[in-house]
Design an enzyme around this catalytic site. Structure first.
Site, PDB file in Angstrom:
ATOM      1  N   ASP A  67       0.822  -1.204   0.000  1.00 46.54           N
ATOM      2  CA  ASP A  67       0.000   0.000   0.000  1.00 46.54           C
ATOM      3  C   ASP A  67       0.858   1.257   0.000  1.00 46.54           C
ATOM      4  OD1 ASP A  67       0.989  -0.268   2.604  1.00 46.54           O
ATOM      5  OD2 ASP A  67      -0.936  -0.844   3.450  1.00 46.54           O
ATOM      6  N   ASN A 136      -7.818  -3.014  14.341  1.00 48.33           N
ATOM      7  CA  ASN A 136      -9.182  -3.341  13.908  1.00 48.33           C
ATOM      8  C   ASN A 136      -9.207  -4.509  12.917  1.00 48.33           C
ATOM      9  OD1 ASN A 136      -8.151  -2.177  11.620  1.00 48.33           O
ATOM     10  ND2 ASN A 136      -9.571  -0.442  11.575  1.00 48.33           N
ATOM     11  N   HIS A 138      -7.317  -4.780  10.155  1.00 49.77           N
ATOM     12  CA  HIS A 138      -7.035  -4.475   8.752  1.00 49.77           C
ATOM     13  C   HIS A 138      -5.692  -5.061   8.324  1.00 49.77           C
ATOM     14  CE1 HIS A 138      -4.912  -0.620  10.137  1.00 49.77           C
ATOM     15  NE2 HIS A 138      -4.027  -1.158   9.336  1.00 49.77           N
ATOM     16  N   GLU A 143      -9.614  -1.810   5.334  1.00 48.71           N
ATOM     17  CA  GLU A 143     -10.284  -1.548   6.597  1.00 48.71           C
ATOM     18  C   GLU A 143     -11.528  -2.432   6.737  1.00 48.71           C
ATOM     19  OE1 GLU A 143      -8.818   0.172   8.725  1.00 48.71           O
ATOM     20  OE2 GLU A 143      -7.996   2.047   7.981  1.00 48.71           O
TER      21      GLU A 143
END
EC number: 3.5.99.6
Length: 262
Positions: A67, A136, A138, A143
């Site tokens: 990313d 979380n 990800h 996400e």
């Protein structure tokens, strides 16, 4: 999934580095999927040391990063291209033309995402993909609510991820809220996936990944679908798993089996 529980972050990084070293010793022209973060830094240090010792070479390697922040070019100190140059590429014998990071400064990010997928396919696919995991759940910048078969695309970061990453930006500095990320489907296409996680703050995410249901609310849970996914975690990150001793027992038996097959 193969669950490897080790004492601390140093052992996690060393174990992960050894998986990449073995891959390069087996296939010198491997296609590597790479990631950023504090734990990968230690892993990359191990790869640099192995390269310096002539145990491995990166001359024939192609790499693709997970990313990049949208809006930052590769010279920005907070860009992931800059990170990779500083922590790995500048210290090994890799051809930088063969290192790929999603273009955060692309004039047309949507077209850039399609092009990134095409480059991965043209390279023959990723042999081994490195991952971290967010609090979380990800992976990359996928996400919660990300499609489990998504491809490389522009993704909006959650407020939690923005807050977690704010420490890397000065108060007056522009912090991107968008990214370009490999999709979950892209990650699952890798022949082998190695996820590293350390620290108690990752314990809930690891619990959901390993023992929770397959769900978009925890993107990393998609690794349950992969035939060769290795989760390398420390005791703190493993602290909420229901039967840590059982996972450790499985790994011991796996190692015995692999020793017989060598």
């Amino acid at each position: 999934m193969q669950i490897v529980i080790l004492k601390d972050s140093a052992e996690v990084a060393a174990y992960g580095a050894n998986l990449f070293i073995k891959q390069l010793q087996k296939k010198s022209n491997s296609v590597l999927g790479l990631a950023t973060g504090s734990t990968p830094v230690s892993l990359y240090r191990g790869l640099i040391e192995a390269s310096d010792a002539k145990l491995i070479s990166f001359k024939e390697v192609t790499s693709f990063n997970l990313d990049e922040y949208l809006g930052l070019d590769g010279t920005h100190p907070q860009s992931y291209r800059y990170f990779m140059n500083e922590h790995l590429f500048n210290h090994i014998d890799i051809n930088k033309a063969q290192t790929h990071v999603p273009p955060g400064d692309a004039a047309n990010p949507v077209e850039a995402c399609v092009g990134y997928e095409e480059k991965i396919v043209a390279a023959g696919g990723i042999d081994i993909q490195l991952l971290g995991i967010g609090r979380n759940g990800h992976i990359g910048f996928n996400e919660p609510s990300s499609g489990l078969m998504s491809r490389t695309r522009v993704k909006t970061l959650t407020k939690a991820t923005i807050a977690d990453n704010a420490r890397f930006f000065r108060e007056e500095e522009y912090q991107p809220h968008l990214s370009i990320t490999m999709g979950i489907g892209t990650i699952l296409d890798a022949k082998k996936v190695v996820l590293l996680a350390t620290g108690e703050n990752k314990a809930d995410a690891i619990l959901a990944t390993v023992e929770g249901p397959l769900m978009a609310a925890c993107p990393a849970s998609a690794l349950q679908l992969h035939t060769d996914a290795v989760l390398v975690i420390d005791e703190a990150a493993a602290s909420k798993l229901s039967d840590r001793d059982f996972y450790k027992h499985i790994e011991i038996e796996n190692q015995k089996l692999m020793a017989k097959l060598v």
